[in-house]
Design a protein around this motif. Structure first.
Motif, PDB file in Angstrom:
ATOM      1  N   GLU A  35       0.855  -1.196   0.000  1.00 11.09           N
ATOM      2  CA  GLU A  35       0.000   0.000   0.000  1.00 11.09           C
ATOM      3  C   GLU A  35       0.893   1.248   0.000  1.00 11.09           C
ATOM      4  N   GLY A  36       0.685   2.110  -0.961  1.00 14.84           N
ATOM      5  CA  GLY A  36       1.462   3.350  -1.035  1.00 14.84           C
ATOM      6  C   GLY A  36       2.878   3.171  -1.559  1.00 14.84           C
ATOM      7  N   HIS A  37       3.215   1.966  -2.043  1.00 12.40           N
ATOM      8  CA  HIS A  37       4.555   1.719  -2.575  1.00 12.40           C
ATOM      9  C   HIS A  37       4.761   2.543  -3.856  1.00 12.40           C
ATOM     10  N   PRO A  38       5.953   3.120  -4.034  1.00  7.33           N
ATOM     11  CA  PRO A  38       6.148   3.973  -5.227  1.00  7.33           C
ATOM     12  C   PRO A  38       6.128   3.221  -6.556  1.00  7.33           C
ATOM     13  N   ARG A  39       6.459   1.930  -6.561  1.00  2.78           N
ATOM     14  CA  ARG A  39       6.527   1.208  -7.843  1.00  2.78           C
ATOM     15  C   ARG A  39       5.587   0.017  -7.954  1.00  2.78           C
ATOM     16  N   ILE A  40       5.241  -0.568  -6.822  1.00  2.00           N
ATOM     17  CA  ILE A  40       4.449  -1.796  -6.864  1.00  2.00           C
ATOM     18  C   ILE A  40       3.001  -1.500  -6.493  1.00  2.00           C
ATOM     19  N   THR A  41       2.096  -1.885  -7.363  1.00  3.51           N
ATOM     20  CA  THR A  41       0.670  -1.709  -7.094  1.00  3.51           C
ATOM     21  C   THR A  41      -0.005  -3.073  -7.072  1.00  3.51           C
ATOM     22  N   ALA A  42      -0.586  -3.412  -5.941  1.00 10.01           N
ATOM     23  CA  ALA A  42      -1.330  -4.680  -5.856  1.00 10.01           C
ATOM     24  C   ALA A  42      -2.737  -4.451  -6.366  1.00 10.01           C
ATOM     25  N   ALA A  67     -12.390  -3.698  -6.229  1.00 11.03           N
ATOM     26  CA  ALA A  67     -11.649  -2.732  -7.058  1.00 11.03           C
ATOM     27  C   ALA A  67     -12.231  -1.329  -6.905  1.00 11.03           C
ATOM     28  N   GLN A  68     -13.555  -1.266  -6.861  1.00  4.49           N
ATOM     29  CA  GLN A  68     -14.208   0.042  -6.700  1.00  4.49           C
ATOM     30  C   GLN A  68     -13.900   0.648  -5.338  1.00  4.49           C
ATOM     31  N   GLU A  69     -14.010  -0.192  -4.313  1.00  2.00           N
ATOM     32  CA  GLU A  69     -13.785   0.295  -2.951  1.00  2.00           C
ATOM     33  C   GLU A  69     -12.372   0.852  -2.791  1.00  2.00           C
ATOM     34  N   HIS A  70     -11.396   0.150  -3.400  1.00  2.00           N
ATOM     35  CA  HIS A  70      -9.996   0.546  -3.231  1.00  2.00           C
ATOM     36  C   HIS A  70      -9.489   1.411  -4.382  1.00  2.00           C
ATOM     37  N   LYS A  71     -10.386   1.728  -5.319  1.00  2.00           N
ATOM     38  CA  LYS A  71     -10.027   2.571  -6.460  1.00  2.00           C
ATOM     39  C   LYS A  71      -8.787   2.047  -7.193  1.00  2.00           C
ATOM     40  N   ILE A  72      -8.803   0.761  -7.513  1.00  2.00           N
ATOM     41  CA  ILE A  72      -7.684   0.138  -8.219  1.00  2.00           C
ATOM     42  C   ILE A  72      -8.152  -0.419  -9.567  1.00  2.00           C
ATOM     43  N   ILE A  73      -7.180  -0.604 -10.447  1.00  2.00           N
ATOM     44  CA  ILE A  73      -7.476  -1.168 -11.772  1.00  2.00           C
ATOM     45  C   ILE A  73      -7.769  -2.660 -11.619  1.00  2.00           C
ATOM     46  N   GLN A  74      -8.753  -3.146 -12.352  1.00  2.00           N
ATOM     47  CA  GLN A  74      -9.007  -4.587 -12.417  1.00  2.00           C
ATOM     48  C   GLN A  74      -8.762  -5.045 -13.852  1.00  2.00           C
ATOM     49  N   THR A  75      -8.290  -6.279 -13.977  1.00  2.00           N
ATOM     50  CA  THR A  75      -8.096  -6.792 -15.335  1.00  2.00           C
ATOM     51  C   THR A  75      -8.690  -8.186 -15.445  1.00  2.00           C
ATOM     52  N   ILE A  76      -9.053  -8.582 -16.648  1.00  2.00           N
ATOM     53  CA  ILE A  76      -9.689  -9.893 -16.884  1.00  2.00           C
ATOM     54  C   ILE A  76      -9.406 -10.315 -18.323  1.00  2.00           C
ATOM     55  N   LEU A  89     -18.093  -3.468 -15.916  1.00  2.00           N
ATOM     56  CA  LEU A  89     -17.251  -2.617 -16.772  1.00  2.00           C
ATOM     57  C   LEU A  89     -17.243  -1.170 -16.317  1.00  2.00           C
ATOM     58  N   ASP A  90     -16.037  -0.620 -16.135  1.00  2.00           N
ATOM     59  CA  ASP A  90     -15.916   0.811 -15.826  1.00  2.00           C
ATOM     60  C   ASP A  90     -14.553   1.318 -16.309  1.00  2.00           C
ATOM     61  N   ASP A  91     -14.246   2.570 -15.990  1.00  2.00           N
ATOM     62  CA  ASP A  91     -13.011   3.152 -16.539  1.00  2.00           C
ATOM     63  C   ASP A  91     -11.753   2.723 -15.784  1.00  2.00           C
ATOM     64  N   ARG A  92     -11.898   1.821 -14.841  1.00  2.00           N
ATOM     65  CA  ARG A  92     -10.708   1.220 -14.219  1.00  2.00           C
ATOM     66  C   ARG A  92     -10.625  -0.272 -14.575  1.00  2.00           C
ATOM     67  N   THR A  93     -11.132  -0.609 -15.764  1.00  2.00           N
ATOM     68  CA  THR A  93     -11.135  -2.004 -16.202  1.00  2.00           C
ATOM     69  C   THR A  93     -10.240  -2.177 -17.428  1.00  2.00           C
ATOM     70  N   LEU A  94      -9.330  -3.153 -17.336  1.00  2.00           N
ATOM     71  CA  LEU A  94      -8.414  -3.450 -18.428  1.00  2.00           C
ATOM     72  C   LEU A  94      -8.737  -4.847 -18.954  1.00  2.00           C
TER      73      LEU A  94
END
Ligand SMILES: [Zn+2]
Length: 428
Positions: free
Chosen positions: A167-174, A196-205, A235-240
């Motif tokens: 969490e908060g790492h400059p290079r690694i994002t979980a 993903a929504q709660e933590h505002k992170i990218i999800q991929t599938i 589907l949202d704008d944080r989905t890859l």
């Protein structure tokens, strides 16, 4: 401080795709501090100077789809049908211990860095050892923990310790990655999306990789793959979305409307004979952001994004009977700017501009990149260069490759052999 001195060409990849000649790039800390002429004059602090008078300087490449956990299996399951291919890989992967996974991650990071990739998006089931090794390599990475409840049961969303460790790492994002529609129940897909929504992170599938997936989805849910995901609010704008070979125009419109990004893996699709070609022209027309990925070294068999750019350009020219398709500039965009956007970091990486994070590479201008002039630089990068031409690699302001050699080489191999694959604090 690092000073890239007298860049023969600086391919900035900024909004105007500016190419500068004879400039210096000054890196201070983890940022690009200044771009201009003769910056060595009046430098207050001592800087590591790199002569770039015979080099092309550009943003580090961004690989938006990899699987480092199967890095050790390059070449063991080639020339097979998809399901035979999987049969050759899955049991082997399930038999790996933490140390072997760490070794796999180390090898993958070395290969990626050495060939000019400064950021990668990795999808994996097991994170023991992987995360520590990726961090130790110095690369920038999105570690997508993969979930499924139909293949091998990994459905405890957010349980991995890497979420709190990094969490908060400059290079690694979980981050999170439900494997696919066929690997996950609707409930699990919803659960991952909520996380993903709660933590505002990218999800991929993985999505619409094969015709079989499309057919089965329609059969089971009465909907096409993207329609099905949209129907459950995924589907949202944080989905890859990875692959997207078998999609209809209507699905493309939905993907565009939701602001999703797509990662195209042309070599993998061709090697596994996905049977179709990702509709790049139609995606562009719909306004979808398309990034580039190699997929794993089992289905590629390389992490060299320079090669991937060329394959991408050639595939679409050939497929559409149109040599203007997938032009060099737009393909370089896919491997840089578009990748940054897909990972939600376009303000920080993907171009060489003052104030941005210092993820920068240099390419030596050797015989097969000549003759050269500003009008031909991007063409040479896409059609003539390969990962072995990369001379220097800087990630987050740190020089990791110099003159084509990894500086951290011994360190990475040493840590890869540690028991359980964990890097002890003093090893970092
Ligand atoms: Zn994949």
């Amino acid at each position: 401080m690092i000073l890239l001195q007298g860049c023969r060409y600086l391919v900035t990849q900024d909004d105007k795709r500016t190419i500068l000649e004879g400039v210096d790039v000054l890196i201070d800390g983890n940022r690009i501090a200044k771009i201009g002429k003769d910056l060595s004059n009046g430098l207050q602090k001592e800087a590591t100077a790199i002569d770039c008078s015979d080099k092309i300087v550009l943003p580090g490449l961004i690989n938006c789809h990899t699987h480092l956990d199967i890095q050790l299996f390059r070449g063991v399951s080639d020339d097979k049908e998809l399901h035979d291919w999987l049969d050759g890989i899955v049991p082997r992967k399930n038999g790996l211990d933490g140390g072997q996974l760490a070794e796999a991650a180390a090898l993958g990071c070395r290969e990626a860095l050495r060939s000019g990739t400064t950021a990668l998006a990795d999808m994996h089931y097991t994170v023991t050892g992987t995360a520590a090794m990726v961090e130790a390599s110095g690369i920038r990475a999105w570690l997508f923990v993969s979930y499924n409840d139909r293949i091998s049961k990994n459905d405890d969303v957010g349980a991995s310790p890497i979420f709190s460790e990094y969490e908060g790492h400059p290079r690694i994002t979980a981050s999170v990655a439900p494997h696919s529609i066929y690997g996950c129940s609707g409930d699990l897909l919803k659960k991952v999306h909520a996380y993903a929504q709660e933590h505002k992170i990218i999800q991929t599938i993985h999505l619409a990789e094969t015709r079989k997936e499309q057919y089965k989805c329609k059969q089971q849910h009465g909907l096409l793959p993207a329609q099905y995901l949209d129907g459950i609010g995924f589907l949202d704008d944080r989905t890859l979305l990875a692959h997207c070979v078998w999609l209809t125009k209507e699905e493309l419109r939905t993907i565009a409307q939701r602001g999703c990004s797509v990662v195209h893996c042309p070599t993998s699709n061709m090697k596994l004979a996905s049977g179709g070609v990702m509709p790049l022209k139609e995606m562009r027309a719909a306004g979808v952001n398309v990034a580039l990925g190699t997929d794993s070294v089992v289905s590629n068999n390389s992490l060299d994004l320079f090669s991937e750019m060329k394959v991408c350009a050639l595939l679409h020219k050939h497929h559409y009977w149109d040599p203007t398709m997938a032009d060099a500039q737009s393909v370089l965009d896919m491997a840089t700017r578009n990748g940054a956007k897909a990972l939600g970091r376009e303000k920080e990486i993907g171009s060489v501009e003052e104030g941005k994070l210092a993820d920068v590479i240099t390419v030596a201008i050797s015989d097969h990149l000549t003759p050269i002039d500003a009008a031909r630089v991007v063409s040479h990068l896409v059609y003539s260069a390969n990962g072995n031409d990369v001379s220097d690699v800087i990630v987050d302001g740190k020089l990791l490759v110099t003159d084509g050699r990894l500086i951290e080489q011994d360190h990475l191999f040493r840590t890869a052999r540690l028991k359980n694959g964990r890097v002890s604090p003093e090893e970092k």
